[in-house]
Design an enzyme around this catalytic site. Structure first.
Site, short mmCIF file in Angstrom:
data_model
loop_
_atom_site.label_atom_id
_atom_site.label_comp_id
_atom_site.label_asym_id
_atom_site.label_seq_id
_atom_site.Cartn_x
_atom_site.Cartn_y
_atom_site.Cartn_z
N TYR A 1 -1.48 -3.37 -8.45
CA TYR A 1 -1.46 -2.84 -7.09
C TYR A 1 -2.84 -2.40 -6.60
O TYR A 1 -3.78 -2.33 -7.37
CB TYR A 1 -0.40 -1.77 -6.89
CG TYR A 1 -0.43 -0.47 -7.64
CD1 TYR A 1 0.68 0.36 -7.59
CD2 TYR A 1 -1.53 -0.03 -8.37
CE1 TYR A 1 0.72 1.58 -8.23
CE2 TYR A 1 -1.51 1.19 -9.02
CZ TYR A 1 -0.39 2.00 -8.95
OH TYR A 1 -0.38 3.20 -9.59
N GLU A 2 -2.92 -2.16 -5.29
CA GLU A 2 -4.19 -1.93 -4.58
C GLU A 2 -5.16 -3.11 -4.76
O GLU A 2 -6.37 -2.93 -4.84
CB GLU A 2 -4.84 -0.62 -5.03
CG GLU A 2 -4.03 0.62 -4.71
CD GLU A 2 -3.72 0.78 -3.23
OE1 GLU A 2 -4.41 0.17 -2.40
OE2 GLU A 2 -2.76 1.51 -2.91
N GLY A 3 -4.60 -4.30 -4.81
CA GLY A 3 -5.40 -5.51 -4.97
C GLY A 3 -5.44 -5.94 -6.42
O GLY A 3 -6.07 -5.28 -7.25
#
Length: 429
Positions: free
Chosen positions: A274-276
């Site tokens: 997550y968050e890229g």
């Protein structure tokens, strides 16, 4: 959204302008952390959506504030907005987080910033979040290390290869065994180096905001932008790897929920996604951050290392400075290769991006350990706390001797380019 993850240009959520200046938001979002809960009176959602007639792709995305309950003019809560949690995901880990599917059915939203500039606004939050997730990877590694260390000192199994260390007991604690030491030293050297590097990066962020020197503010901003994908990608990869290695120290008990180590493994895995996702972090590094402002940030990174090496030429510092200079040269060689080959064939950059991120991270870790060695050396010769500083230097030497040599493999793989990666046709898999 269900049909688009990283490719936000495929977004379908729409925003319809209203006469009162608000918008009606309609669409579905997934993987929304704490999208619904009862721990606060209201929940404020930041929602990306497209206004009718917006440009195609991410250039047409706008950002909206969408509250669970509408807020009256006096600040009190009004009617429930037209949004609901459709379901809560059943996940591998982070079970304390309600990860929601959110359905917006004409929910009232308020434009945040300018129309069609939503990605720019959202990345202000996302870059900060990525550094937070980097910290998450580090803290998961640290928690796993502390638990593995306690177990290794307590668990009795076998005898030391060089003779019994606890002859009065039925067996020696497993911390006497070299392979257990290898795991613990890997974790210790990573945790301490990563903590230093993250704190140094945070300092650059502070300087970018509060320094009265224009050049210092510029450098701080450049370092934050350059290192954010490096720290997010490397720290979370290592956080998961270290959690699984710490689990191995516990043997079969590490696989049992009662001991808690398996939860560290499950919880650490999401930070890589997550968050890229970390592959996207690597592409961001080689595709955007290297070329930004004509390569100003990466050249500033090289200069920081050069200046440090020039200022620390003592015999005691030589092992740490030599190691730093060596990995700096490897990184410069890899950077030159990327610039010369990535423009001609973007697949070269894509295929080599993760190894480049790791090589960059190793240069950062070497820089962090060299700075710690400089601080520890004067205090390691005697007096209060000398043993602590001697331990710090021994850990620095472990990083130089046992972890930094990975740079050679990363550089070699970078220079093979895209050909071995892209050689097969899709149907050959």
């Amino acid at each position: 959204e269900p049909h688009c993850g990283t490719d936000l240009g495929l977004m379908r959520t729409k925003a319809e302008p209203q006469a009162d200046g608000t918008y009606k938001i309609t669409g579905t979002k997934i993987f929304i952390s704490a999208g619904e809960h009862d721990m606060a009176e209201n929940i404020i959602h930041l929602v990306l959506a497209k206004i009718a007639g917006a440009p195609e792709g991410i250039k047409g995305v706008s950002l909206f504030v969408v509250p669970k309950f509408l807020v009256k003019a006096d600040g009190s809560l009004g009617a429930r907005n037209a949004l609901i949690c459709g379901s809560i995901e059943h996940k591998m880990g982070i079970h304390g987080n309600s990860t929601c599917v959110m359905n917006y059915d004409g929910a009232t939203g308020y434009l945040l910033g300018e129309p069609h500039k939503g990605m720019r606004a959202m990345f202000t939050m996302m870059n900060d979040a990525r550094l937070g997730v980097a910290l998450q990877g580090l803290t998961q590694s640290e928690a796993a290390y502390q638990n593995a260390l306690i177990y290794a000192k307590d668990r009795l199994q076998g005898r030391s290869l060089t003779g019994a260390k606890e002859p009065g007991k039925a067996a020696d604690p497993i911390i006497v065994h070299p392979d257990i030491r290898r795991v613990l030293m890997n974790l210790k050297a990573f945790n301490e180096g990563a903590r230093m590097l993250l704190l140094w990066c945070a300092l650059q962020g502070d300087l970018s905001h509060v320094s009265t020197d224009d050049k210092e503010r510029e450098l701080g901003e450049d370092m934050m932008g350059l290192l954010t994908p490096v720290l997010k990608g490397y720290f979370t990869d290592m956080g998961f790897r270290n959690a699984t290695d710490a689990q191995q120290v516990l043997g079969g008990h590490g696989y049992i929920a009662e001991w808690g180590m398996e939860q560290f493994v499950r919880d650490a895995r999401i930070a890589m996604i997550y968050e890229g996702a970390n592959g996207i972090q690597a592409l961001d590094l080689v595709g955007r951050k290297l070329a930004m402002n004509g390569g100003r940030a990466v050249f500033a990174w090289f200069k920081l290392i050069d200046d440090f090496a020039q200022a620390n030429k003592s015999a005691e510092m030589k092992p740490y400075v030599d190691a730093l200079i060596t990995v700096r040269k490897d990184l410069e060689e890899a950077t030159t290769w990327m610039m010369n080959n990535g423009l001609n064939n973007p697949d070269h950059a894509g295929a080599s991006s993760m190894d480049y991120l790791y090589l960059f991270a190793l240069s950062g870790m070497a820089f962090a350990w060299a700075q710690m060695a400089r601080a520890a050396l004067p205090k390691s010769h005697g007096g209060t706390g000398a043993e602590y500083y001697q331990t710090k230097l021994a850990t620095a030497r472990y990083f130089v001797d046992r972890m930094l040599p990975d740079r050679l493999a990363h550089l070699a793989k970078i220079k093979t380019g895209a050909e071995p990666v892209m050689a097969l046709k899709a149907e050959h898999f």
